[in-house]
Design an enzyme around this catalytic site. Structure first.
Site, PDB file in Angstrom:
ATOM      1  CG  ASP A   1      -6.825  -1.329  -1.527  1.00  9.99           C
ATOM      2  OD1 ASP A   1      -7.075  -2.547  -1.586  1.00  9.99           O
ATOM      3  OD2 ASP A   1      -5.887  -0.869  -0.850  1.00  9.99           O
TER       4      ASP A   1
ATOM      5  CG  ASP B   1      -2.027  -1.000   1.176  1.00 13.47           C
ATOM      6  OD1 ASP B   1      -2.447  -1.360   0.056  1.00 13.47           O
ATOM      7  OD2 ASP B   1      -2.494  -1.417   2.238  1.00 13.47           O
TER       8      ASP B   1
END
Length: 159
Positions: free
Chosen positions: A130, A112
């Site tokens: 995401d 991330d």
């Protein structure tokens, strides 16, 4: 699977994996680079769970749930009216899910790096996959609200 869905899924997966490789190449783990002060930064982190660190270090469980979710999505894909929005929704959803599934399978975590601070709330760090999952899900919610989740509702036209 519909060719348009495959193209969107492939593009989403490609952009997700490319962005993760670039982040790993140019930013050190746990490093943060402020892009827009007090709003947006690149902050490379490894996520061993899912959103908000739920199921932290339960990677086999998360992989199993992800595979089950992909199978369910594949099943429901053919029940929705085949239009541009729904094709985009399923493509984003599948591409995003496969992107994070690949990370978990290959590395045991998800990479991330997008970090936003919205109105004083430091939103959890996320990635391109995401975004695909969230936008795809929102588009499918719109489809359900419009009654496009059953093929007999073909008033929108076939794409």
């Amino acid at each position: 699977m519909n060719r348009k869905i495959l193209l969107v899924a492939g593009a989403t997966l490609f952009l997700d994996q490319l962005s993760k490789v670039l982040i790993e190449t140019f930013i050190s783990l746990n490093e943060q680079i402020n892009v827009i002060p007090n709003f947006f930064s690149l902050h490379y982190m490894n996520n061993y769970g899912v959103a908000w660190s739920m199921f932290d270090n339960k990677i086999p469980f998360i992989i199993g749930i992800s595979i089950l979710a992909l199978a369910l999505i594949y099943h429901f894909m053919y029940q929705f009216v085949p239009n541009k929005r729904n094709n985009l929704a399923f493509g984003l959803l599948v591409g995003g899910m496969v992107g994070n599934l690949m990370d978990r399978w290959l590395f045991g975590y998800v990479r991330d790096f997008l970090d936003f601070n919205l109105l004083g709330y430091d939103y959890p760090i996320f990635n391109i996959a995401d975004i695909g999952v969230v936008v795809g899900t929102l588009l499918l919610i719109i489809a359900v609200c419009k009654g496009e989740d059953h093929r007999e509702n073909m008033d929108c036209g076939r794409e």
